[in-house]
Write a protein that holds these residues in place. Structure first.
Motif, PDB file in Angstrom:
ATOM      1  N   GLN A 193       0.852  -1.174   0.000  1.00 59.62           N
ATOM      2  CA  GLN A 193       0.000   0.000   0.000  1.00 59.62           C
ATOM      3  C   GLN A 193       0.891   1.228   0.000  1.00 59.62           C
ATOM      4  OE1 GLN A 193      -2.189  -0.645   3.597  1.00 59.62           O
ATOM      5  NE2 GLN A 193      -0.515  -0.032   4.899  1.00 59.62           N
ATOM      6  N   GLN A 237      -9.117   2.610   6.807  1.00 62.08           N
ATOM      7  CA  GLN A 237      -8.605   2.538   5.436  1.00 62.08           C
ATOM      8  C   GLN A 237      -7.623   3.680   5.197  1.00 62.08           C
ATOM      9  OE1 GLN A 237     -11.577   2.768   2.339  1.00 62.08           O
ATOM     10  NE2 GLN A 237     -10.183   2.004   0.762  1.00 62.08           N
ATOM     11  N   PRO A 261      -6.933  -1.269   0.408  1.00 60.78           N
ATOM     12  CA  PRO A 261      -8.308  -1.710   0.141  1.00 60.78           C
ATOM     13  C   PRO A 261      -9.218  -1.458   1.334  1.00 60.78           C
ATOM     14  CG  PRO A 261      -6.714  -3.390  -0.492  1.00 60.78           C
ATOM     15  CD  PRO A 261      -5.957  -2.359   0.282  1.00 60.78           C
ATOM     16  N   GLN A 314     -12.974  -5.313   0.832  1.00 59.81           N
ATOM     17  CA  GLN A 314     -11.984  -5.842  -0.100  1.00 59.81           C
ATOM     18  C   GLN A 314     -10.943  -6.695   0.612  1.00 59.81           C
ATOM     19  OE1 GLN A 314     -10.794  -2.029  -1.510  1.00 59.81           O
ATOM     20  NE2 GLN A 314     -12.206  -2.034  -3.245  1.00 59.81           N
ATOM     21  N   ARG A 315     -10.490  -6.253   1.784  1.00 66.34           N
ATOM     22  CA  ARG A 315      -9.477  -7.010   2.515  1.00 66.34           C
ATOM     23  C   ARG A 315      -9.999  -8.379   2.933  1.00 66.34           C
ATOM     24  NH1 ARG A 315      -8.750  -4.649   7.203  1.00 66.34           N
ATOM     25  NH2 ARG A 315      -9.799  -2.649   6.982  1.00 66.34           N
TER      26      ARG A 315
END
Length: 285
Positions: free
Chosen positions: A33, A94, A99, A103-104
């Motif tokens: 990320q 987030q 994500p 999503q995670r």
């Protein structure tokens, strides 16, 4: 519900009833990320994680609730996020480039998650984290949510501070198309019976099953159906739980003029439903 602070503990809670978001597909063991990266070799405190889970389940037992079962996919998702908290030394559900919760969880878990939630916190020790989470109404609500049956708890230590992520879910295994068709058909039959109406004859559903899978592939209910599907009524919908039908289904199922029906369904993870949903087509003749 997204922010709360108590004394020296900082905590955040989030929950989602039906998860709908884009699910990217990073490698399961690594995560990148906008900042430091997490990998399966990143240090985490497994003993502290187990202590948190044990304290949570003790609280659930006192409330007359079933215990949370640890789930590997949720645990890995929680550890990824806990590492992000520790790396930035701040709390968020987030971070930029990360994500979302939906999503995670979709990336890590193979379960069908019809509900999910998350607590994040920083504290000096496990006992303080649990105590203050239980004193905060939104976090307590996640910990004592009777719908949740699986969880992944993560603890990453940074200096004298523990960074905690608790991911919760209502998880279930997925059914094959034939099994899910039977569940939907049984629901239709029960609705007819409860209305005191004659049972409908169930006819071959391979065509409508294919239609349901076509909707899943298109990630949309609004696609043309095959010409072979001709009936008095066609009902199509998505369902997180197969034993429920849309509110407007009763007027079709309860029509005395119909005598036959077919049921088709297809489970799929899509852009809109990264944690999976059943796509269903019902036809009445």
């Amino acid at each position: 519900m997204l922010r709360a602070s108590l004394l020296s503990l900082v905590i955040l809670a989030a929950s989602v009833a039906a998860i709908q978001a884009k699910a990217p597909k990073p490698k399961p063991a690594s995560y990148r990320q906008d900042g430091p990266s997490y990998s399966s070799s990143t240090p985490y405190d497994a003993e502290a994680e187990q202590q948190l889970l044990s304290l949570a389940n003790q609280a659930r037992a006192r409330a007359g609730l079933l215990p949370l079962q640890p789930e590997e996919g949720l645990t890995q998702a929680a550890r990824q996020h806990a590492f992000a908290l520790a790396a930035r030394q701040q709390l968020s559900h987030q971070f930029p480039g990360e994500p979302s919760l939906a999503q995670r969880l979709a990336t890590g878990s193979s379960l069908h998650l019809s509900q999910a939630g998350e607590n994040v916190a920083s504290a000096a020790n496990v006992e303080q984290a649990h105590e203050d989470l239980m004193l905060s109404p939104p976090h307590r609500a996640n910990l004592l949510n009777p719908a949740y049956n699986v969880a992944g708890f993560a603890v990453v230590r940074s200096g004298y501070t523990l960074y905690v992520t608790q991911d919760f879910g209502q998880g279930s295994i997925t059914h094959s198309a034939d099994v899910s068709d039977d569940i939907v058909a049984t629901r239709v039959s029960r609705m007819r019976a409860s209305a005191g109406l004659p049972q409908l004859q169930r006819v071959d559903g391979r065509t409508v099953q294919a239609a349901a899978c076509s909707m899943a592939q298109a990630d949309s209910l609004a696609i043309p159906l095959a010409r072979e599907i001709t009936s008095r009524y066609v009902l199509r919908y998505t369902s997180m739980q197969l034993d429920t039908v849309p509110d407007n289904a009763s007027k079709f199922i309860g029509d005395r003029a119909i005598h036959k029906f077919s049921a088709g369904s297809c489970y799929s993870r899509t852009t809109r439903y990264p944690n999976g949903v059943y796509w269903v087509v019902l036809t009445f003749y």
